[in-house]
Design an enzyme around this catalytic site. Structure first.
Site, mmCIF file in Angstrom:
data_model
loop_
_atom_site.group_PDB
_atom_site.id
_atom_site.type_symbol
_atom_site.label_atom_id
_atom_site.label_comp_id
_atom_site.label_asym_id
_atom_site.label_seq_id
_atom_site.Cartn_x
_atom_site.Cartn_y
_atom_site.Cartn_z
ATOM 1 N N SER A 154 -6.145 26.396 14.442
ATOM 2 C CA SER A 154 -6.449 25.848 13.123
ATOM 3 C C SER A 154 -5.204 25.162 12.582
ATOM 4 O O SER A 154 -4.076 25.479 12.997
ATOM 5 C CB SER A 154 -6.870 26.977 12.168
ATOM 6 O OG SER A 154 -6.894 26.544 10.820
ATOM 7 N N TYR A 167 -4.584 35.399 8.629
ATOM 8 C CA TYR A 167 -5.263 34.322 9.366
ATOM 9 C C TYR A 167 -4.248 33.268 9.813
ATOM 10 O O TYR A 167 -4.247 32.831 10.969
ATOM 11 C CB TYR A 167 -6.336 33.707 8.467
ATOM 12 C CG TYR A 167 -7.157 32.617 9.122
ATOM 13 C CD1 TYR A 167 -8.234 32.940 9.943
ATOM 14 C CD2 TYR A 167 -6.868 31.270 8.907
ATOM 15 C CE1 TYR A 167 -9.005 31.953 10.535
ATOM 16 C CE2 TYR A 167 -7.631 30.265 9.501
ATOM 17 C CZ TYR A 167 -8.700 30.616 10.313
ATOM 18 O OH TYR A 167 -9.458 29.621 10.906
ATOM 19 N N LYS A 171 -3.343 32.287 13.762
ATOM 20 C CA LYS A 171 -3.563 30.948 14.293
ATOM 21 C C LYS A 171 -2.252 30.302 14.751
ATOM 22 O O LYS A 171 -2.229 29.549 15.731
ATOM 23 C CB LYS A 171 -4.257 30.077 13.252
ATOM 24 C CG LYS A 171 -5.681 30.522 12.926
ATOM 25 C CD LYS A 171 -6.583 30.470 14.151
ATOM 26 C CE LYS A 171 -8.026 30.802 13.837
ATOM 27 N NZ LYS A 171 -8.920 30.705 15.012
#
Length: 286
Positions: A154, A167, A171
């Protein structure tokens, strides 16, 4: 049609290849799974449970004349991933293409993230990717399969977003994992690359409570078209990196964000219009 133009579609041809895709029942994973079948591959899917969504995707793939399998498994249960990889390999006969797509995210301030929440995100987003890649790739090496691994990271792995420390970290780690695997697996003919979508129009994005105001602000920062990405914007790059068209590409990280991360702060709207006559009457947004 010239021989050169006839060869172009074959560069993206995946007939006879077997793919394993995690999180394939919805969103980007579904889009990639369907596109793999459209390009000739048989597809095995891993989803938390064998839902009507995953069975519907499998049915569509079989309707194209391809084989499809659904493995119901919660990737958070990392202790059983080696067994899952073994079952998938045995059931399908081999795996040529591994797509590590599944991921989770939850909005919470850094100071309010519990260790349990941190570990839950890391288990699915990072640990499962590492374990599945290891277990599938050692089998590729053992059986002489010159395969491909695609990791869905991402833009959050490059630039941070508030409320997503776990998160973002997971990533970002995937970017370096991609490079590490590429270095170690390259000598065995295995290519490893990652894609980094920005904000994509998926049901996962819709789960966030601040979606509407955040999207308005986001669109002000996207140079290309002033829109968020659609699933189809991610599918083409994925097929490219899984096909013969990218035979000499490995360890790379392809950003799919409409130019979001290419600029520091949006400045274009503060500048006077271009003087060149080609721009006369043209809007900034396409």
């Amino acid at each position: 049609m010239t021989s050169e133009s006839a060869a172009m579609p074959r560069r993206f041809e995946l007939a006879g290849r077997l793919a394993l895709v995690t999180g394939a029942s919805r969103g980007i994973g579904r889009g990639i799974a369907m596109a793999l079948a459209e390009h000739g591959a048989d597809v095995a899917m891993v989803d938390r449970s064998a839902t009507s969504q995953s069975e519907e995707v499998a049915g569509r793939i079989r309707a194209m004349g391809r084989k499809a399998w659904v493995f119901a498994y919660d990737l958070a249960a990392t202790s059983g991933l080696a067994d899952l990889a073994g079952r998938a390999w045995t059931t399908c006969g081999r795996i040529d293409l591994l797509v590590n797509n599944a991921g989770i995210g939850m909005l919470n301030r850094f100071s309010d993230i519990s260790l349990a929440e941190w570990r839950a995100v890391m288990a699915v987003n990072l640990d499962a990717v590492f374990i599945l890649s290891r277990e599938i790739c050692v089998r590729m090496i053992r059986d002489g399969v010159r395969g491909r691994v695609l990791i869905v990271s991402s833009v959050n792995g490059q630039v941070a977003s508030a409320g997503l420390a776990h998160y973002n970290a997971s990533k970002g780690a995937l970017v370096m994992l991609t490079k590490s695997l590429a270095v170690e697996l390259g000598p065995y003919g295995i290519n490893v690359n990652s894609i980094a979508p920005g904000n994509v129009n998926t049901s996962m994005a819709a789960d966030f409570p601040d979606l509407e105001p955040l999207t308005r602000r986001y669109l002000e920062h996207v140079p290309l078209g002033g829109r968020i990405a659609e699933i189809e914007d991610c599918v083409g790059p994925a097929i490219f990196l899984l096909s013969q068209a990218s035979a000499f590409i490995t360890g790379q990280h392809l950003v799919i964000d409409g130019g979001l991360t290419s600029q520091q702060l949006p400045r274009l709207d503060l500048m006077p219009p271009p003087k060149h006559p080609a721009f006369e009457g043209k809007a900034n947004r396409t």
